[in-house]
Design an enzyme around this catalytic site. Structure first.
Site, PDB file in Angstrom:
ATOM      1  N   GLU A 225      -5.953   1.002 -11.576  1.00  0.00           N
ATOM      2  CA  GLU A 225      -6.066   0.607 -10.166  1.00  0.00           C
ATOM      3  C   GLU A 225      -5.476   1.684  -9.267  1.00  0.00           C
ATOM      4  OE1 GLU A 225      -3.574  -0.383  -7.982  1.00  0.00           O
ATOM      5  OE2 GLU A 225      -1.862  -0.266  -9.328  1.00  0.00           O
TER       6      GLU A 225
ATOM      7  N   VAL B  16      -0.802  -6.515  -8.427  1.00  0.00           N
ATOM      8  CA  VAL B  16      -2.129  -6.010  -8.820  1.00  0.00           C
ATOM      9  C   VAL B  16      -3.030  -7.167  -9.281  1.00  0.00           C
ATOM     10  CG1 VAL B  16      -3.393  -4.593 -10.499  1.00  0.00           C
ATOM     11  CG2 VAL B  16      -1.283  -3.741  -9.497  1.00  0.00           C
TER      12      VAL B  16
ATOM     13  N   CYS C   6       5.431   2.587  -7.868  1.00  0.00           N
ATOM     14  CA  CYS C   6       4.430   3.398  -8.582  1.00  0.00           C
ATOM     15  C   CYS C   6       4.786   4.880  -8.686  1.00  0.00           C
ATOM     16  CB  CYS C   6       3.078   3.248  -7.907  1.00  0.00           C
ATOM     17  SG  CYS C   6       2.578   1.527  -7.798  1.00  0.00           S
TER      18      CYS C   6
ATOM     19  N   ASN D 104      -1.519   9.873  -9.069  1.00  0.00           N
ATOM     20  CA  ASN D 104      -0.233   9.522  -8.440  1.00  0.00           C
ATOM     21  C   ASN D 104       0.723  10.711  -8.435  1.00  0.00           C
ATOM     22  OD1 ASN D 104      -0.889   6.981  -7.652  1.00  0.00           O
ATOM     23  ND2 ASN D 104       0.447   5.903  -9.083  1.00  0.00           N
TER      24      ASN D 104
ATOM     25  N   GLY E 263       9.195  13.100   5.429  1.00  0.00           N
ATOM     26  CA  GLY E 263      10.077  11.961   5.677  1.00  0.00           C
ATOM     27  C   GLY E 263      11.278  12.022   4.770  1.00  0.00           C
TER      28      GLY E 263
END
Ligand code: UGA
Length: 429
Positions: free
Chosen positions: A148, A15, A260, A208, A253
């Site tokens: 971020e 980052v 993260c 997230n 998948g």
């Protein structure tokens, strides 16, 4: 403050390095500090310690504007806005380990009018705790939350073209620090969300966690599709055209990985738990993700029976394409479980070879996909590297001991695989 504010970046991991390089590209003078002297040495020699598309070129182009040091003093003397980009890894309990942030706060000097801009992902409440700590110590340092949203593999592109930038500042002196941070992003021309510190912290964790939920959801739909003979890829297209759902993050998948999602989902679950709320949904999201990684073993056994002595090729080891990052990658769980079943595991990844040598003891790392599948009883696509879409299927069919491909990312053309005489099995198809 001048038009092109000098910027300090504390912690030049993935980052920090992307942030530093992209702000340099926007014309700022950048002062980076990291406690890892080997990494600073590498960067000073112009070497880039991570694989991130476009980063090396951008770093070279802006090398005059980016300064590296192991001394905090070099940063404090040159920049007022200090972007904190240190890592916050999970502890055994799932909470975030904030010791690196604590260390940075302890090092900050007084009376310079600096602003600490938090890019590291932190539990909600961290900003307020740091603000309190700074105030109690009499330090005149403002605090801004600026989470971020970069994705590994497209971080430079994401930095320059973000969906949004989130800036959290609490009322008081921090407001003008938050204004200064907002100004840095003006040339990018994206929506800027101005809010309080705690809400900014929650936007990051909730985003997230929501994306991870979307993945676990489509993975469960895939598992049901297998039972009812529907095709999850078709289902995802049909669902994704509904604008309220959207087409992204609906690829079924063998589970999400990386530094993260696993960390942030469990941090939010823990955060809720610590405040007395049982976040039922996130418990399931995590469990579904763990089970999804193991389903491949079941599929292999369905075709091969016992895996003892079988040679299984893993194609792709990184947690996703275009990175060499293997943190929390599905390949790690898979390799360990296959070895536990007595299989001989051989593996290939276009860029993660060096990391794989360190992380995958007992796995034979091959230098090409063809070498990995030679003599194999099955090949598993673990990471959807574009080059796997171009595999010479005829040659693979001949070289494998038993031509069987488990396509863990649903990336291959099923008909082409079957036409080459290879048994094909995807996820949810
Ligand atoms: C993620 C977020 O997407 C970023 O916005 C965020 O800034 C970043 O975490 C972070 O917190 O630093 P990243 O971990 O780089 O970014 O990777 P993603 O592209 O989001 O993929 C995460 C995982 O989900 C990968 O293992 C990928 O294979 C998997 N995935 C993704 C799926 O299984 N299905 C999908 O449809 C999409």
């Amino acid at each position: 403050m001048s038009e092109k504010e000098p910027i300090g970046v504390i912690g030049v991991g993935w980052v920090g390095l992307v942030t530093a390089t992209c702000f340099a590209e926007l014309g700022h003078e950048i002062y980076c500090r990291d406690i890892d002297s080997a990494k600073i040495g590498l960067l000073e020699r112009g070497e880039v310690p991570i694989h991130e598309p476009g980063l090396k070129e951008l770093l070279e182009r802006n090398s005059d504007r980016i300064h590296f040091s192991i001394e905090m003093g070099d940063v404090l003397a040159n920049a007022k806005l200090l972007f904190v980009c240190v890592d916050t890894p999970p502890t055994y309990s799932g909470d975030a380990d904030l010791s690196r942030i604590d260390a940075v706060v302890s090092e900050l000097e007084t009376e310079r009018g600096h602003a600490l801009v938090m890019k590291s992902t932190v539990p909600v409440g961290t900003g307020r705790a740091v603000e309190r700590r700074l105030a109690e110590a009499g330090k005149q340092i403002a605090y801004v939350s600026n989470p971020e949203f970069l994705k590994e593999g497209s971080a430079v592109e994401d930095f320059m073209n973000p969906d949004r930038v989130v800036i959290g500042g609490d009322p008081g002196s921090e407001e003008c620090a938050a204004d200064a941070v907002a100004k840095l992003y003006e040339p990018i021309g994206c929506p800027i969300v101005r809010t309080d510190v705690a809400s900014a912290e929650m936007i990051k964790l909730a985003s997230n966690a929501f994306l991870a939920t979307k993945i676990s959801f489509i993975n469960e739909i895939a598992n049901v599709c297998e039972e009812v003979e529907a095709d999850v890829a078709e289902v995802a297209i049909g669902m994704g055209l509904d604008e309220r759902i959207g087409p992204k993050f609906l690829s079924a998948g063998i589970g999400y990985g990386g530094s993260c999602f696993p960390k942030d989902v469990s941090a939010l679950k823990q955060l809720a738990g610590n405040s007395g709320y049982h976040f039922q949904l996130l418990h399931s999201v995590i469990e579904v993700n763990e089970l999804q990684k193991r389903r491949v073993v079941r599929k292999l056994k369905k075709h091969l029976g016992s895996l003892v002595g079988k040679r299984i090729a893993l194609l792709g080891l990184a947690f996703k394409p275009h990175t060499d990052d293997m943190r929390e990658a599905s390949s790690l769980v898979l390799a360990a479980r296959l070895q536990g079943e007595g299989a001989h595991v051989c593996a290939y990844d276009p860029v993660a070879e060096n990391r794989a040598q360190e992380l995958l003891a007992g796995t034979q790392i091959c230098d090409t996909a063809i070498n990995a599948v030679e003599g194999a009883d099955a090949a598993v696509i673990v990471t959807e590297w574009p080059e796997f879409g171009e595999l010479p299927l005829g040659e693979i069919s001949e070289k494998m001991n038993n031509p069987l491909i488990i396509d863990g990312r649903n990336m291959l053309d099923r008909e082409a695989v079957r036409d080459a005489g290879i048994t094909y099995e995807g996820i949810g198809r």
